[in-house]
Write a protein that holds these residues in place. Structure first.
Motif, short mmCIF file in Angstrom:
data_model
loop_
_atom_site.label_atom_id
_atom_site.label_comp_id
_atom_site.label_asym_id
_atom_site.label_seq_id
_atom_site.Cartn_x
_atom_site.Cartn_y
_atom_site.Cartn_z
N GLN A 455 -29.78 -19.28 8.39
CA GLN A 455 -28.78 -19.21 9.29
C GLN A 455 -27.36 -18.82 8.90
N ARG A 456 -27.02 -19.41 7.96
CA ARG A 456 -25.50 -19.35 7.44
C ARG A 456 -25.47 -18.52 6.40
N GLY A 457 -26.48 -17.81 5.83
CA GLY A 457 -26.46 -16.90 4.56
C GLY A 457 -25.66 -17.36 3.30
N LEU A 458 -26.16 -18.70 2.99
CA LEU A 458 -25.08 -19.38 2.00
C LEU A 458 -25.42 -18.99 0.73
N ASP A 459 -26.68 -18.06 0.49
CA ASP A 459 -26.92 -17.52 -0.76
C ASP A 459 -25.75 -16.25 -0.87
N GLU A 460 -25.50 -15.63 0.16
CA GLU A 460 -24.52 -14.65 -0.05
C GLU A 460 -23.18 -15.00 -0.42
N TYR A 461 -22.86 -16.30 0.49
CA TYR A 461 -21.35 -16.76 0.11
C TYR A 461 -21.26 -17.12 -1.39
N HIS A 462 -22.47 -17.74 -1.84
CA HIS A 462 -22.26 -18.26 -3.17
C HIS A 462 -22.04 -16.92 -4.29
N VAL A 463 -23.17 -15.97 -4.11
CA VAL A 463 -22.88 -14.99 -5.08
C VAL A 463 -21.49 -14.27 -4.82
N VAL A 464 -21.06 -14.05 -3.77
CA VAL A 464 -19.55 -13.41 -3.50
C VAL A 464 -18.52 -14.50 -4.04
N GLU A 465 -18.65 -15.70 -4.02
CA GLU A 465 -17.57 -16.56 -4.47
C GLU A 465 -17.47 -16.69 -5.98
N GLU A 466 -18.84 -16.53 -6.64
CA GLU A 466 -19.15 -16.72 -7.99
C GLU A 466 -18.66 -15.67 -8.52
N ASP A 467 -18.65 -14.34 -8.02
CA ASP A 467 -18.15 -13.17 -8.40
C ASP A 467 -16.60 -13.00 -8.41
N LEU A 468 -15.97 -13.51 -7.19
CA LEU A 468 -14.51 -13.81 -7.25
C LEU A 468 -13.85 -14.59 -8.45
N LEU A 469 -14.40 -15.59 -8.61
CA LEU A 469 -13.88 -16.53 -9.60
C LEU A 469 -14.15 -16.12 -11.00
N ALA A 470 -15.00 -15.13 -11.07
CA ALA A 470 -15.38 -14.51 -12.32
C ALA A 470 -14.67 -13.31 -12.55
N GLY A 471 -13.74 -12.81 -11.63
CA GLY A 471 -12.71 -11.92 -11.75
C GLY A 471 -13.36 -10.46 -11.58
N LYS A 472 -14.59 -10.42 -10.63
CA LYS A 472 -15.18 -9.31 -10.39
C LYS A 472 -15.58 -9.13 -8.79
N PRO A 473 -14.55 -9.07 -8.21
CA PRO A 473 -14.69 -9.13 -6.36
C PRO A 473 -15.31 -8.02 -6.07
N ASP A 474 -16.44 -8.34 -4.97
CA ASP A 474 -17.00 -7.38 -4.46
C ASP A 474 -16.39 -7.19 -2.91
N ARG A 475 -15.47 -6.59 -2.44
CA ARG A 475 -14.56 -6.65 -1.45
C ARG A 475 -15.43 -6.39 -0.19
N ALA A 476 -16.35 -5.26 -0.31
CA ALA A 476 -17.11 -4.96 0.60
C ALA A 476 -18.03 -6.09 1.16
N ALA A 477 -18.52 -6.71 0.14
CA ALA A 477 -19.48 -7.94 0.71
C ALA A 477 -18.88 -9.25 1.12
N MET A 478 -17.44 -9.29 0.63
CA MET A 478 -16.55 -10.38 1.22
C MET A 478 -16.10 -10.07 2.53
N MET A 479 -15.65 -8.80 2.87
CA MET A 479 -15.35 -8.59 4.25
C MET A 479 -16.48 -8.54 5.26
N GLY A 480 -17.83 -8.22 4.50
CA GLY A 480 -18.93 -8.25 5.57
C GLY A 480 -19.12 -9.63 6.01
N LEU A 481 -18.92 -10.70 5.14
CA LEU A 481 -19.04 -12.11 5.61
C LEU A 481 -18.12 -12.63 6.28
N LEU A 482 -16.81 -12.06 6.14
CA LEU A 482 -15.89 -12.53 6.89
C LEU A 482 -15.66 -11.95 8.38
N ASP A 483 -16.30 -10.95 8.28
CA ASP A 483 -16.50 -10.03 9.75
C ASP A 483 -16.91 -11.24 10.95
#
Length: 731
Positions: A455-483
């Motif tokens: 329901q909440r897409g927690l797997d997607e949040y986890h992957v995007v957050e790990e990429d952010l903390l690793a210095g490899k942000p996926d801006r499109a994926a992040m904004m898709g979740l924040l939308d």
């Protein structure tokens, strides 16, 4: 052999104008460091902890022994093996607790164990209670003015014939005198049999995990509007809990902490309290005879402020125990699964998750969720096979090929074999029923987690957050979740936004920022806040975090909550499973194993948080590491001139400084199960359980870690505390 037990020492000298028969019975509970524990009952035996040293540093077992000693009216010799807790206690009694001490007892001692120790009834102090004659009452309460007033009221009302008063921490002299006066005025002083300072003011949730139960401590410590008195009182409560934990473990630790802030205030106050107890006669640490420089016996206490690493408390996790805590709000080792009726009331089920009683929880708490799904299916298959074997072994009738040609001897032998198989099957049924109960429990928990993940897409949040903390942000994926149309609750979106802000602040602190980068960051920040508002999220939490980050950066600290520790995480080749839950639509009606087919590991590489990394460096005394060189140092056993002086590093060519074998990692402001698992994994040999992502990459597994926090909070709860601070700062 166990060291000799020190006799109970008077912690208060009676004054002539107070009743000596009451004041003279005020005791401190003695501690016997290193003593053998009393024989544990089956329900109280602890499993191996997450670290490599199983029972050598179990705070829970020691607290359990102390509580049992209290329930037995503080008779016998604590920790000397003289108290057989398997033997029923023939002194029947009533146990009276306040709500805080009720939370201490709840995960530690079950109802059947209370019965075994003679407790026939347990009641809350604040509730109305009826008189019970000829039965002693054991009180276990916090040393507050309100509780002392209620106890005095019980004495006036004559509810019980004898009162054994046990306080979770030290009872102030003023309150003791107030109690003495009121007991004398009503003629009930003789009914107060003993008064004990138990120093048990913390909640043990596992052999290597404890909480102080201080709710919203982070708000008190970080609210600019908090008065000095409020902050000092909160720090005093935290120090009381840490002193109790150290006293229960029986060792006075060396203390390290970042300089400045709440952590150093707590460290200084605790060092003074430890020093006073070490000097005092009948000290809580009277049997702690380990030399000042003995790092094999003396533990290291590392204190952190929650602001040292905020991302670890808000980011979404993907391993079993952290998921259960964060998603299903596990509290006091208990989780509630909502039903399908109105407001989730119908079919609501509650489950206890105790490592001592649940092998599946103990073995899979660190496992990634898809692995847990496979293990549930595997356990179910093994259970079905065992039941089929029993059915086959106990089936009646004559075996194929048996006939009239069989001799009486052969028939008798067959009958004996059938009887033996039947007896064996009956004997194994209780064990199989218990296995089925555990399987059903974890099937229901995993199913509830799957529903939330889908329901909440927690797997997607986890992957995007790990990429952010690793210095490899996926801006499109992040904004898709924040939308606004993206999956997840407003709290999920806020947590992602805070991780994004923390990662950006960390990168700016490490690499610097030019004008173009600053413009890009400002544009992204505006887009993120706009998406959050469109999703209905209150941005107060994000506003407070970003203001704190800017303030910390202006003071030279880098970023609030983002110490300059680089998180190495998944590489591009590791990140797989972007559509991780496409299969969840077919969950119901299928085996739970089906949902994990083909899912790749999401937690490869060393992705531990800043707290675990700093604790590892400090315990190992790694020279040239920022934490070892820059953290404040306090040693209550050292001479006055050396109490805050870090021992000099060995000269070049000399053997490295000895590392600590035991460590206590404590976070003021809240912790969680993910950080706990990371810290206690320092006791694992390098490379062990590579699938959990927690094992130490440089350690040898020689350090046994106990993790503690002012409270254990979920990501949503912590965001709520940030939001409260943000709203207060707007006024």
């Amino acid at each position: 052999s166990s060291p000799p037990e020190e006799p109970f020492s008077l912690s208060r000298r009676p004054r002539p104008w107070f009743p000596r028969d009451l004041l003279a019975f005020h005791h401190r509970r003695p501690r016997t460091a290193g003593a053998r524990s009393s024989p544990a009952s089956p329900s109280s035996r602890e499993p191996p902890s997450c670290g490599s040293v199983a029972m050598a540093f179990s705070i829970r077992q020691r607290q359990h022994d102390a509580v049992v000693h209290m329930l037995n009216l503080n008779t016998g010799r604590l920790g000397a093996g003289a108290l057989d807790e398997n033997a029923p206690n023939e002194v029947y009694k009533v146990l009276i607790m306040d709500r805080h001490c009720f939370e201490i007892i709840t995960p530690l001692v079950k109802v059947h164990e209370l019965r075994r120790h003679g407790v026939t009834l347990h009641l809350l102090l604040e509730n109305d209670r009826q008189p019970i004659g000829d039965v002693p009452a054991v009180y276990f309460v916090s040393p507050t003015a309100e509780n002392v007033k209620r106890i005095a009221g019980d004495l006036v009302s004559g509810l019980y014939d004898a009162h054994y008063l046990n306080f979770s921490s030290s009872l102030p002299r003023a309150l003791l005198e107030e109690l003495a006066v009121k007991a004398t005025e009503c003629g009930a002083a003789a009914k107060v049999t003993r008064v004990f300072d138990q120093y048990l003011d913390f909640v043990s949730l596992a052999p290597d995990l404890f909480s102080l139960g201080r709710r919203a401590s982070y708000v008190t410590l970080n609210d600019p509007g908090s008065s000095d008195k409020a902050v000092e009182l909160e720090i005093e409560h935290i120090v009381d809990g840490l002193l109790a934990a150290c006293a229960t473990l029986g060792k006075a630790p060396v203390i390290r902490c970042p300089k400045g802030g709440a952590a150093e205030m707590i460290a200084r106050s605790l060092e003074r309290r430890l020093r006073d107890h070490l000097r005092g006669k009948g000290s809580l640490f009277a049997t702690d005879v380990s030399p000042m420089n003995d790092r094999t016996e003396r533990p290291l206490l590392v204190l952190f402020d929650r602001n040292f690493d905020v991302p670890s408390i808000v980011k979404h996790e993907w391993t079993y125990a952290p998921l259960v805590h964060d998603v299903l709000a596990m509290r006091l080792n208990r989780v509630d699964i909502k039903g399908d009726g109105p407001a989730g009331a119908a079919g609501k089920k509650s489950y206890d998750l105790e490592a001592a009683d649940d092998a599946f929880w103990r073995e899979n708490g660190d496992a990634q969720f898809p692995v847990v799904a496979e293990e549930v299916e595997k356990a179910l298959g093994e259970y079905k096979k065992a039941m089929a074997d029993i059915t086959s072994a106990t089936s009646g009738g004559t075996k194929e090929g048996a006939g009239e040609g069989n001799t009486n001897s052969a028939r008798n032998e067959e009958s004996r074999n059938d009887t033996s198989a039947l007896v064996s099957a009956v004997a194994s049924l209780p064990q199989l029923q218990e296995r089925k109960r555990v399987i059903d429990k974890h099937t229901n928990i995993a199913t509830a987690l799957l529903g939330e993940i889908k329901q909440r897409g927690l797997d997607e949040y986890h992957v995007v957050e790990e990429d952010l903390l690793a210095g490899k942000p996926d801006r499109a994926a992040m904004m898709g979740l924040l939308d606004a149309t993206g999956r997840g609750t407003p709290e999920d979106k806020l947590r992602l936004a805070i991780v994004r802000a923390a990662a950006a602040a960390r990168q700016r602190a490490r690499d610097g920022t030019d004008a173009e980068d600053a413009e890009t960051y400002a544009s992204d920040a505006e887009a993120v806040e706009g998406a959050l508002r469109a999703s209905g999220a209150d941005t107060a939490a994000l506003d407070f975090f970003q203001r704190a980050a800017r303030l910390d950066a202006s003071l030279g600290g880098g970023a609030a909550g983002v110490s300059n520790h680089h998180h190495r995480s998944m590489s591009d080749d590791d990140s797989g499973g972007g559509d991780l839950l496409d299969w969840a639509d077919k969950l119901y009606g299928q085996s739970i194993d089906a949902v994990a087919k083909g899912v790749q590991s999401l937690l490869r590489g060393d992705r531990r948080g800043a707290v675990a990394r700093a604790a590892e460096a400090l315990a190992a005394n790694q020279s040239g590491v920022a934490e070892v060189d820059s953290f404040a140092y306090f040693d209550p056993k050292a001479p006055p001139s050396e109490r805050e002086r870090l021992p000099p590093a060995p000269p070049p060519g000399a053997p490295p400084a000895a590392s600590f074998r035991k460590a206590i990692v404590f976070v003021a402001g809240g912790g969680n199960y993910a950080e706990y698992r990371e810290c206690v994994a320092l006791g694992k040999p390098a490379g062990r359980r590579a699938d959990d992502g927690y094992a130490s990459r440089s350690g040898t597994g020689a350090v046994s870690v106990v993790y503690g926090a002012t409270e254990l909070v979920t990501g949503a709860e912590f965001v709520g505390q940030l939001a409260e601070l943000g709203r207060k700062s707007r006024r």
